[in-house]
Design a protein around this motif. Structure first.
Motif, PDB file in Angstrom:
ATOM      1  N   VAL A   1       0.766  -1.257   0.021  1.00  0.00           N
ATOM      2  CA  VAL A   1      -0.149  -0.195   0.027  1.00  0.00           C
ATOM      3  C   VAL A   1       0.789   1.439   0.105  1.00  0.00           C
ATOM      4  N   PRO A   2       2.045   1.579   0.735  1.00  0.00           N
ATOM      5  CA  PRO A   2       2.461   2.715   1.131  1.00  0.00           C
ATOM      6  C   PRO A   2       3.214   2.973  -0.405  1.00  0.00           C
ATOM      7  N   GLY A   3       3.777   1.884  -1.124  1.00  0.00           N
ATOM      8  CA  GLY A   3       4.179   2.613  -2.359  1.00  0.00           C
ATOM      9  C   GLY A   3       3.293   2.859  -3.373  1.00  0.00           C
ATOM     10  N   ARG A   4       2.150   2.096  -3.388  1.00  0.00           N
ATOM     11  CA  ARG A   4       1.324   2.754  -4.300  1.00  0.00           C
ATOM     12  C   ARG A   4       0.588   3.970  -4.155  1.00  0.00           C
ATOM     13  N   ILE A   5       0.663   4.508  -2.790  1.00  0.00           N
ATOM     14  CA  ILE A   5       0.199   5.714  -2.553  1.00  0.00           C
ATOM     15  C   ILE A   5       1.126   6.599  -2.715  1.00  0.00           C
ATOM     16  N   ARG A   6       2.429   6.217  -2.688  1.00  0.00           N
ATOM     17  CA  ARG A   6       3.458   7.229  -2.888  1.00  0.00           C
ATOM     18  C   ARG A   6       3.546   7.445  -4.377  1.00  0.00           C
ATOM     19  N   ALA A   7       3.258   6.674  -5.300  1.00  0.00           N
ATOM     20  CA  ALA A   7       3.088   6.704  -6.701  1.00  0.00           C
ATOM     21  C   ALA A   7       2.091   7.326  -7.038  1.00  0.00           C
ATOM     22  N   MET A   8       1.021   7.078  -6.466  1.00  0.00           N
ATOM     23  CA  MET A   8      -0.415   7.883  -6.846  1.00  0.00           C
ATOM     24  C   MET A   8      -0.090   9.404  -6.757  1.00  0.00           C
ATOM     25  N   LEU A   9       0.629   9.836  -5.548  1.00  0.00           N
ATOM     26  CA  LEU A   9       0.633  11.100  -4.880  1.00  0.00           C
ATOM     27  C   LEU A   9       1.811  11.847  -5.996  1.00  0.00           C
ATOM     28  N   LYS A  10       2.705  11.064  -6.379  1.00  0.00           N
ATOM     29  CA  LYS A  10       4.096  11.717  -7.125  1.00  0.00           C
ATOM     30  C   LYS A  10       3.688  11.702  -8.482  1.00  0.00           C
ATOM     31  N   ASP A  11       3.022  10.648  -8.953  1.00  0.00           N
ATOM     32  CA  ASP A  11       3.258  10.522 -10.563  1.00  0.00           C
ATOM     33  C   ASP A  11       1.669  10.894 -11.198  1.00  0.00           C
ATOM     34  N   GLU A  12       0.539  10.463 -10.384  1.00  0.00           N
ATOM     35  CA  GLU A  12      -0.574  10.741 -10.646  1.00  0.00           C
ATOM     36  C   GLU A  12      -1.090  12.297 -10.366  1.00  0.00           C
ATOM     37  N   TRP A  13      -1.340  12.152  -9.100  1.00  0.00           N
ATOM     38  CA  TRP A  13      -1.882  13.671  -8.670  1.00  0.00           C
ATOM     39  C   TRP A  13      -0.624  14.722  -9.044  1.00  0.00           C
TER      40      TRP A  13
END
Length: 411
Positions: free
Chosen positions: A43-55
Motif C-alpha cells: 500500500v505505501p508504495g502505491r500511495i506514494r506513486a499515486m501522489l507523485k506520478d498521478e496527482w
C-alpha cells in the motif's frame, strides 16, 4: 507445550508465507483485524506513486489517463470473487451506512405494498440506526422497523416484510448466520434479503450469488485491509438492476455525468448506486490491499480461520485462570465467524491490560473482549501468546489496576 504445538502448526500452515505481505510491528500480537486490518506492504508504495506520478504530475488528467473515474467499478470487480458475485454486481463506494440507506430504499421500492424492515435484535448499531432513520424519514405509512432475535428471524417473516436485514457474522458474539437458509426463508415469505458482510468478507468464502441474495453491503477496512475509513462496497443482484432508482441520485450515478444535464437519468446497472466524487487515495489503498488475495483459495482461508480459533479456544480452556470468562462464540464451525468473544464483568480493563502486554484486542460493550483472527497474517504463535497473556493478566489480577478502568473514546 502450547508454544511447541503452535510452532509446529505454523510450520505446516500453507498460508503462513502471506504474513510477510503485511507490515506487522515487532513484539505485537495483532488480533484486531476484525476492526481494522493490518497494513499490507504494497500500500505505501502505491500511495506514494499515486501522489507523485498521478496527482503530482498529471493532476486532473489522471481521471482519464490513470483511470480514476473507473476505480469504484474496478475495485468492486476485485471484491466480487471474494463475496461470490459474478461481474457487474459489486461497486466500491461510500460507507456501509450510506450504502445501507440506498439499498434499504431500493428494497422498499422493489416490494411495493410492503412496509416492514425486519432486523436482528442486538445487531451492529449502524444497521438499526439506518433503518430507524429511513422509517422516520418516510413515515410509518411507508416504512416500519421490527426486530427479532437472531434465532427467530425466519419465524418473524410475514406478508408485510419487504426486506430482511441481517449481518452474516455478529460483531459481538462472532456467531454466523446460515445465509442460504435465511435468504430462502425471506424469499418464501415474499421478502428480499439484504446482508451485511462487514465481519465475513475477506475472512471466509461468501456465496451471494449461490445463496440467491438480493442485496448486500460490506466494508473495506476490516478483513480486506484497505486502511482506516476505506470505502465500503455494495452488491445488487443482476435481476434487480435497472428496475428502480436509488434515492441518493448524485451526479456520478448519472448515465452521462459530464453532460451536466438538468434532469437526472440513472446509469445502467450497479453504476447508478454511485453518488458523489469518490476518494481516490482511499480507493488506491484498497485496490493495492486486495492484491494479497490474488490466487488465494478461500476454502483454505476458512480452514485456517477455524483452526486458529479452535486452537485459541482450546488454549484458553486449558488455563485455570480463564475459568471466569464466558465463551460467547459458537463451538460449531458452521456457526462461527473469524473471532472469539469472551465475556467478563471487567472486560474493558482486561482488554486494556492485554494491550499493554502487546496483545492488541478490542472491547465491545457491555462486557466483551474480542479476539479477531485474520487468517492472512495471524499465526498459531499469535494465538498461543494471546492465551498465555490472558491467563497471566487474570491470574495476577493485573486488570484491576486503576489505569485500565479509564475509558477511551474508542474501545
Amino acid at each position: 507445550m502450547i508454544y511447541d504445538e503452535a510452532a509446529r502448526r505454523d510450520r505446516e500452515d500453507p498460508l503462513a508465507p502471506l504474513r510477510e505481505a503485511f507490515a506487522l510491528p515487532e513484539g505485537i500480537v495483532y488480533l484486531d483485524g476484525n476492526s481494522l486490518g493490518a497494513l499490507p506492504k504494497a500500500v505505501p508504495g502505491r500511495i506514494r506513486a499515486m501522489l507523485k506520478d498521478e496527482w503530482g504530475q498529471d493532476l486532473i488528467a489522471s481521471w482519464n489517463c490513470h483511470g480514476w473515474i473507473d476505480l469504484p467499478q474496478r475495485v468492486g470487480e476485485r471484491i466480487a470473487p471474494l463475496v461470490g458475485a459474478a461481474p457487474e454486481q459489486v461497486l466500491c463506494c461510500d460507507s456501509i451506512s450510506v450504502n445501507l440507506f440506498k439499498l434499504l430504499a431500493t428494497a422498499l421500492a422493489l416490494r411495493p405494498g410492503r412496509h416492514t424492515i425486519l432486523v436482528e435484535a442486538g445487531d451492529f448499531p449502524t444497521d438499526r440506526y439506518l433503518t430507524e432513520g429511513l422509517a422516520a424519514f418516510l413515515g410509518e405509512t411507508r416504512c416500519r422497523v421490527r426486530e427479532a432475535p437472531g434465532d427467530r428471524l425466519a419465524d418473524a417473516l410475514d406478508d408485510d416484510v419487504a426486506v430482511l436485514l441481517a449481518t452474516e457474522v455478529n460483531f459481538r458474539s462472532g456467531r454466523r448466520h446460515a445465509m442460504d437458509e435465511l435468504t430462502r426463508a425471506a424469499h418464501e415469505a415474499g421478502a428480499l434479503a439484504l446482508w451485511d458482510l462487514a465481519h465475513s468478507a475477506g475472512a471466509m468464502p461468501v456465496a451471494l450469488d449461490a445463496c440467491g441474495v438480493d442485496l448486500a453491503v460490506g466494508c473495506g477496512y476490516k478483513f480486506l485491509n484497505g486502511g482506516p475509513g476505506a470505502p465500503a462496497f455494495l452488491y445488487v443482484a443482476r435481476r434487480h438492476q435497472n428496475v428502480v432508482e436509488q434515492p441518493l441520485t448524485g451526479w456520478l450515478g448519472h448515465r452521462d455525468p459530464f453532460a451536466f444535464a438538468d434532469r437526472y437519468q440513472p446509469a445502467a446497472g450497479v453504476l447508478r448506486y454511485q453518488a458523489g466524487t469518490p476518494s481516490i487515495l482511499a480507493l488506491r489503498s484498497l485496490e493495492a490491499a486486495l492484491e494479497v488475495f490474488d490466487g488465494i483459495d478461500l476454502q483454505a482461508l476458512r480452514a485456517k480461520s477455524l483452526a486458529l480459533t479452535d486452537f485459541f479456544l482450546a488454549a484458553v480452556a486449558a488455563e485455570p485462570a480463564c475459568e471466569a470468562l464466558t465463551v460467547l462464540t459458537p463451538g460449531d464451525h458452521g456457526e462461527r465467524g473469524s473471532q472469539v468473544s469472551l465475556a467478563h464483568p471487567e472486560g474493558y480493563a482486561i482488554a486494556q491490560a492485554l494491550i499493554e502486554d502487546g496483545v492488541i484486542v478490542d472491547f465491545r460493550a457491555p462486557d466483551i473482549v474480542r479476539f479477531g483472527f485474520a487468517p492472512l497474517y495471524n499465526s498459531f504463535a499469535d494465538a498461543a501468546a494471546a492465551a498465555r497473556s490472558l491467563a497471566d493478566v487474570l491470574a495476577g489480577a493485573r486488570h484491576r489496576a486503576e489505569r485500565f478502568r479509564v475509558r477511551a473514546r474508542v474501545t
